[in-house]
Design a protein around this motif. Structure first.
Motif, PDB file in Angstrom:
ATOM      1  N   ASP A  12       0.825  -1.207   0.000  1.00 50.63           N
ATOM      2  CA  ASP A  12       0.000   0.000   0.000  1.00 50.63           C
ATOM      3  C   ASP A  12       0.859   1.257   0.000  1.00 50.63           C
ATOM      4  OD1 ASP A  12      -2.230  -1.624   0.032  1.00 50.63           O
ATOM      5  OD2 ASP A  12      -2.588  -1.413   2.185  1.00 50.63           O
ATOM      6  N   GLU A  13       1.948   1.227   0.766  1.00 53.70           N
ATOM      7  CA  GLU A  13       2.857   2.375   0.826  1.00 53.70           C
ATOM      8  C   GLU A  13       3.445   2.685  -0.548  1.00 53.70           C
ATOM      9  OE1 GLU A  13       7.395   3.090   2.377  1.00 53.70           O
ATOM     10  OE2 GLU A  13       6.072   1.894   3.639  1.00 53.70           O
ATOM     11  N   LEU A  14       3.787   1.643  -1.287  1.00 51.72           N
ATOM     12  CA  LEU A  14       4.367   1.821  -2.617  1.00 51.72           C
ATOM     13  C   LEU A  14       3.318   2.159  -3.674  1.00 51.72           C
ATOM     14  CD1 LEU A  14       6.810  -1.235  -2.651  1.00 51.72           C
ATOM     15  CD2 LEU A  14       7.424   1.178  -2.350  1.00 51.72           C
ATOM     16  N   GLY A  15       2.060   2.022  -3.318  1.00 54.58           N
ATOM     17  CA  GLY A  15       1.005   2.193  -4.310  1.00 54.58           C
ATOM     18  C   GLY A  15       1.138   1.150  -5.407  1.00 54.58           C
ATOM     19  N   ALA A  16       1.541  -0.056  -5.019  1.00 60.28           N
ATOM     20  CA  ALA A  16       1.830  -1.104  -5.989  1.00 60.28           C
ATOM     21  C   ALA A  16       0.588  -1.507  -6.770  1.00 60.28           C
ATOM     22  CB  ALA A  16       2.415  -2.319  -5.278  1.00 60.28           C
ATOM     23  N   ARG A  17       0.710  -1.469  -8.082  1.00 61.45           N
ATOM     24  CA  ARG A  17      -0.385  -1.880  -8.958  1.00 61.45           C
ATOM     25  C   ARG A  17      -0.151  -3.280  -9.524  1.00 61.45           C
ATOM     26  NH1 ARG A  17      -3.835   1.966 -10.336  1.00 61.45           N
ATOM     27  NH2 ARG A  17      -4.384   0.938 -12.299  1.00 61.45           N
ATOM     28  N   SER A  18       1.042  -3.818  -9.295  1.00 59.52           N
ATOM     29  CA  SER A  18       1.364  -5.167  -9.746  1.00 59.52           C
ATOM     30  C   SER A  18       2.269  -5.815  -8.704  1.00 59.52           C
ATOM     31  CB  SER A  18       2.060  -5.125 -11.108  1.00 59.52           C
ATOM     32  OG  SER A  18       2.456  -6.413 -11.523  1.00 59.52           O
ATOM     33  N   VAL A  19       1.819  -6.937  -8.127  1.00 56.29           N
ATOM     34  CA  VAL A  19       2.546  -7.594  -7.046  1.00 56.29           C
ATOM     35  C   VAL A  19       2.774  -9.062  -7.394  1.00 56.29           C
ATOM     36  CG1 VAL A  19       2.544  -8.232  -4.602  1.00 56.29           C
ATOM     37  CG2 VAL A  19       1.559  -6.046  -5.313  1.00 56.29           C
ATOM     38  N   ILE A  20       3.995  -9.531  -7.141  1.00 59.11           N
ATOM     39  CA  ILE A  20       4.350 -10.935  -7.308  1.00 59.11           C
ATOM     40  C   ILE A  20       4.597 -11.532  -5.929  1.00 59.11           C
ATOM     41  CG2 ILE A  20       6.085 -12.551  -8.183  1.00 59.11           C
ATOM     42  CD1 ILE A  20       6.718 -10.423 -10.359  1.00 59.11           C
ATOM     43  N   ASP A  21       3.958 -12.668  -5.646  1.00 58.05           N
ATOM     44  CA  ASP A  21       4.217 -13.403  -4.408  1.00 58.05           C
ATOM     45  C   ASP A  21       4.880 -14.721  -4.809  1.00 58.05           C
ATOM     46  OD1 ASP A  21       4.315 -14.580  -1.959  1.00 58.05           O
ATOM     47  OD2 ASP A  21       2.155 -14.498  -1.555  1.00 58.05           O
ATOM     48  N   LEU A  22       6.200 -14.777  -4.684  1.00 62.74           N
ATOM     49  CA  LEU A  22       6.965 -15.956  -5.070  1.00 62.74           C
ATOM     50  C   LEU A  22       7.061 -16.910  -3.887  1.00 62.74           C
ATOM     51  CD1 LEU A  22       8.730 -17.397  -7.205  1.00 62.74           C
ATOM     52  CD2 LEU A  22      10.690 -16.185  -6.235  1.00 62.74           C
ATOM     53  N   GLY A  23       6.653 -18.169  -4.102  1.00 63.39           N
ATOM     54  CA  GLY A  23       6.567 -19.112  -3.000  1.00 63.39           C
ATOM     55  C   GLY A  23       5.319 -18.842  -2.181  1.00 63.39           C
ATOM     56  N   CYS A  24       4.210 -18.645  -2.874  1.00 60.12           N
ATOM     57  CA  CYS A  24       2.974 -18.168  -2.233  1.00 60.12           C
ATOM     58  C   CYS A  24       2.287 -19.229  -1.385  1.00 60.12           C
ATOM     59  CB  CYS A  24       2.010 -17.645  -3.285  1.00 60.12           C
ATOM     60  SG  CYS A  24       1.412 -18.916  -4.443  1.00 60.12           S
ATOM     61  N   GLY A  25       2.634 -20.500  -1.569  1.00 60.57           N
ATOM     62  CA  GLY A  25       2.026 -21.550  -0.761  1.00 60.57           C
ATOM     63  C   GLY A  25       0.518 -21.620  -0.913  1.00 60.57           C
ATOM     64  N   THR A  26      -0.177 -21.623   0.209  1.00 55.78           N
ATOM     65  CA  THR A  26      -1.634 -21.731   0.199  1.00 55.78           C
ATOM     66  C   THR A  26      -2.321 -20.413  -0.157  1.00 55.78           C
ATOM     67  OG1 THR A  26      -1.720 -21.265   2.570  1.00 55.78           O
ATOM     68  CG2 THR A  26      -1.631 -23.580   1.903  1.00 55.78           C
ATOM     69  N   GLY A  27      -1.543 -19.358  -0.321  1.00 53.84           N
ATOM     70  CA  GLY A  27      -2.100 -18.095  -0.800  1.00 53.84           C
ATOM     71  C   GLY A  27      -2.806 -17.259   0.245  1.00 53.84           C
ATOM     72  N   LEU A  28      -2.586 -17.535   1.530  1.00 56.22           N
ATOM     73  CA  LEU A  28      -3.269 -16.768   2.566  1.00 56.22           C
ATOM     74  C   LEU A  28      -2.914 -15.288   2.477  1.00 56.22           C
ATOM     75  CD1 LEU A  28      -5.103 -16.917   5.071  1.00 56.22           C
ATOM     76  CD2 LEU A  28      -3.037 -17.236   6.452  1.00 56.22           C
ATOM     77  N   LEU A  29      -1.620 -14.968   2.390  1.00 58.31           N
ATOM     78  CA  LEU A  29      -1.208 -13.583   2.210  1.00 58.31           C
ATOM     79  C   LEU A  29      -1.541 -13.094   0.815  1.00 58.31           C
ATOM     80  CD1 LEU A  29       0.338 -10.963   2.914  1.00 58.31           C
ATOM     81  CD2 LEU A  29       2.435 -12.126   2.172  1.00 58.31           C
ATOM     82  N   THR A  30      -1.312 -13.918  -0.170  1.00 58.25           N
ATOM     83  CA  THR A  30      -1.497 -13.531  -1.572  1.00 58.25           C
ATOM     84  C   THR A  30      -2.884 -12.950  -1.807  1.00 58.25           C
ATOM     85  OG1 THR A  30      -0.272 -15.581  -2.000  1.00 58.25           O
ATOM     86  CG2 THR A  30      -0.964 -14.294  -3.917  1.00 58.25           C
ATOM     87  N   ARG A  31      -3.890 -13.660  -1.336  1.00 59.95           N
ATOM     88  CA  ARG A  31      -5.267 -13.207  -1.547  1.00 59.95           C
ATOM     89  C   ARG A  31      -5.548 -11.903  -0.815  1.00 59.95           C
ATOM     90  NH1 ARG A  31      -8.113 -16.778   1.051  1.00 59.95           N
ATOM     91  NH2 ARG A  31      -6.446 -18.237   1.612  1.00 59.95           N
ATOM     92  N   SER A  32      -4.880 -11.693   0.313  1.00 60.31           N
ATOM     93  CA  SER A  32      -5.120 -10.470   1.078  1.00 60.31           C
ATOM     94  C   SER A  32      -4.426  -9.254   0.470  1.00 60.31           C
ATOM     95  CB  SER A  32      -4.669 -10.657   2.533  1.00 60.31           C
ATOM     96  OG  SER A  32      -3.258 -10.626   2.648  1.00 60.31           O
ATOM     97  N   LEU A  33      -3.532  -9.479  -0.493  1.00 63.28           N
ATOM     98  CA  LEU A  33      -2.857  -8.373  -1.173  1.00 63.28           C
ATOM     99  C   LEU A  33      -3.716  -7.753  -2.269  1.00 63.28           C
ATOM    100  CD1 LEU A  33       0.713  -9.931  -1.513  1.00 63.28           C
ATOM    101  CD2 LEU A  33       0.129  -7.909  -0.173  1.00 63.28           C
ATOM    102  N   VAL A  34      -4.804  -8.408  -2.611  1.00 59.61           N
ATOM    103  CA  VAL A  34      -5.658  -7.919  -3.691  1.00 59.61           C
ATOM    104  C   VAL A  34      -6.310  -6.593  -3.293  1.00 59.61           C
ATOM    105  CG1 VAL A  34      -7.743  -8.388  -5.030  1.00 59.61           C
ATOM    106  CG2 VAL A  34      -6.096 -10.229  -4.605  1.00 59.61           C
ATOM    107  N   ARG A  35      -6.248  -5.633  -4.219  1.00 64.54           N
ATOM    108  CA  ARG A  35      -6.893  -4.335  -4.065  1.00 64.54           C
ATOM    109  C   ARG A  35      -7.497  -3.948  -5.416  1.00 64.54           C
ATOM    110  NH1 ARG A  35      -5.556  -5.393   0.363  1.00 64.54           N
ATOM    111  NH2 ARG A  35      -4.471  -4.154   1.944  1.00 64.54           N
ATOM    112  N   PRO A  36      -8.482  -3.072  -5.435  1.00 65.56           N
ATOM    113  CA  PRO A  36      -8.989  -2.584  -6.725  1.00 65.56           C
ATOM    114  C   PRO A  36      -7.866  -1.946  -7.528  1.00 65.56           C
ATOM    115  CG  PRO A  36     -10.493  -1.985  -4.942  1.00 65.56           C
ATOM    116  CD  PRO A  36      -9.261  -2.542  -4.289  1.00 65.56           C
ATOM    117  N   GLY A  37      -7.755  -2.312  -8.781  1.00 70.40           N
ATOM    118  CA  GLY A  37      -6.737  -1.744  -9.655  1.00 70.40           C
ATOM    119  C   GLY A  37      -5.368  -2.379  -9.503  1.00 70.40           C
TER     120      GLY A  37
END
Length: 244
Positions: free
Chosen positions: A33-58
């Motif tokens: 959020d601080e970076l205003g990231a519009r594209s994020v890669i989660d390498l080694g995402c596993g079950t995706g618990l964090l990955t799914r929580s990174l989703v934001r509009p846009g």
């Protein structure tokens, strides 16, 4: 990366119970959020618990993992449709140079052998835009955490969705920063499902050198999730670096 220690469908169901989100997830979400990231890669995402929580509009989110079992579980979870899931390791990343942020969480970077780390960091650098950020954490070798992974210290019994389990860890080798350990999972019928993992402990300086060699700069290493200094008593390193 090492052979998938989470290839057991029943045990994968327990992964998020054993590894819930905490300060680590808060840190990576705040950074995105601080970076205003519009594209994020989660390498080694596993079950995706964090990955799914990174989703934001846009924002587009890519989850990459070499465990098909983990990814199948991730794809079945609420909100999974908002993430692009990719089976593989860093070689699966497109060298587009467009991502704003890449993360590698859960100490997943420690699964990389010495000959795998440089190629992985280079692949991440090619996937990030100039000025893009890579962030990850790893255990501090000075803390010698593997010495606490004895059967006596880690033994536990508990009731789980797959029945009553008896569990413990057993380190079988620890030399030159390479730690091999067995995770024992004894099911109600007495079957002991043993999964072997190998972790590579590296000093902060070795990580710094590897990052700079791969094309990263402005390397910052903290000793906790709140930006504290690295000390011998620090359990982990929290790194972030900017792609040149």
């Amino acid at each position: 990366m090492i052979d998938d220690p989470y290839r057991d469908v029943e045990l994968v169901q327990l992964y998020d119970l054993d590894n819930p989100g905490g300060e680590d997830h808060d840190y990576y979400r705040a950074l995105a959020d601080e970076l205003g990231a519009r594209s994020v890669i989660d390498l080694g995402c596993g079950t995706g618990l964090l990955t799914r929580s990174l989703v934001r509009p846009g924002r587009t989110v890519l989850g990459v993992d070499p465990s098909r079992t983990m990814l199948d579980f991730a794809r079945s979870q609420p909100g999974a449709e908002a993430v692009t899931w990719v089976f593989g390791d860093a070689t699966a990343l497109s060298p587009t140079g467009t991502a704003d942020l890449a993360v590698c969480t859960g100490n997943a970077i420690m699964h990389l052998a010495p000959d795998e780390l440089p190629a992985t960091l280079s692949a991440l650098a090619r996937a990030l835009r100039a000025g893009g950020v890579f962030a990850f954490e790893a255990r501090n070798p000075a803390y010698r955490e593997w010495e606490r992974w004895s059967p006596a210290a880690t033994y536990a019994e508990r009731i789980t969705p797959v029945g009553r389990l008896r569990e413990w860890l057993d380190v079988t080798e620890a030399e030159d920063g390479r730690v091999t350990f067995d995770a024992h999972n004894v099911f109600p019928d007495g079957e002991d499902r043993v999964y072997t993992s190998v972790l590579h402990f590296r000093s902060s300086e070795r990580f710094r050198q590897a990052l700079e060699s791969a094309g990263f700069t402005d390397v910052v290493c903290d000793g906790d999730w709140r930006g504290g200094p690295v000390e011998d008593g620090s359990r982990l390193f929290v790194f972030r670096a900017r792609r040149v």
